[in-house]
Design a protein around this motif. Sequence first.
Motif, mmCIF file in Angstrom:
data_model
loop_
_atom_site.group_PDB
_atom_site.id
_atom_site.type_symbol
_atom_site.label_atom_id
_atom_site.label_comp_id
_atom_site.label_asym_id
_atom_site.label_seq_id
_atom_site.Cartn_x
_atom_site.Cartn_y
_atom_site.Cartn_z
ATOM 1 N N LYS A 112 0.838 -1.205 0.000
ATOM 2 C CA LYS A 112 0.000 0.000 0.000
ATOM 3 C C LYS A 112 0.875 1.258 0.000
ATOM 4 O O LYS A 112 0.614 2.224 -0.714
ATOM 5 N N LYS A 115 2.393 1.945 -3.414
ATOM 6 C CA LYS A 115 1.389 2.506 -4.337
ATOM 7 C C LYS A 115 1.196 3.996 -4.069
ATOM 8 O O LYS A 115 1.137 4.800 -5.003
ATOM 9 N N GLU A 116 1.079 4.359 -2.754
ATOM 10 C CA GLU A 116 0.889 5.765 -2.401
ATOM 11 C C GLU A 116 2.079 6.618 -2.823
ATOM 12 O O GLU A 116 1.905 7.720 -3.353
#
Length: 138
Positions: A112, A115-116
Amino acid sequence: MLIISNQIQIPESEVEISAVRAQGAGGQNVNKVSSAIHLRFDIGNSSLPEEIKQRLLNLRDQRVSSDGIVVIKAQRFRTQEKNKADALERLSLLIKGILKTPKKRLPTKPTKGSKERRLQHKSRRGQIKNLRGKVSDH
């Protein structure tokens, strides 16, 4: 007898070796002496285990012909004996490379956080490029 591993050996009768004239530089020696070795190994008629035969036949290698014959030409050395040993060693290395079963790839997903970070970098680059636009007179 060509020894590949503890379990796998290839009898000399399964390997066809012929002496041919070498190519390239070497002057009179190359023109007179058949010092290059042409090794042929028929995979289908060999005493190798079936699994290894299949791996060799499926191998994408220019040394393996469509008929299932491994062809190796050794002409690195000046003497026939050294070239013969070199050709047999190269055949041995080819089969040893097949013995190692490749690890199965486990598919992974990005985290995650990664991705950010990617999206933040992308928007920052977009802002920089947007600021390169024409300046208005207001």
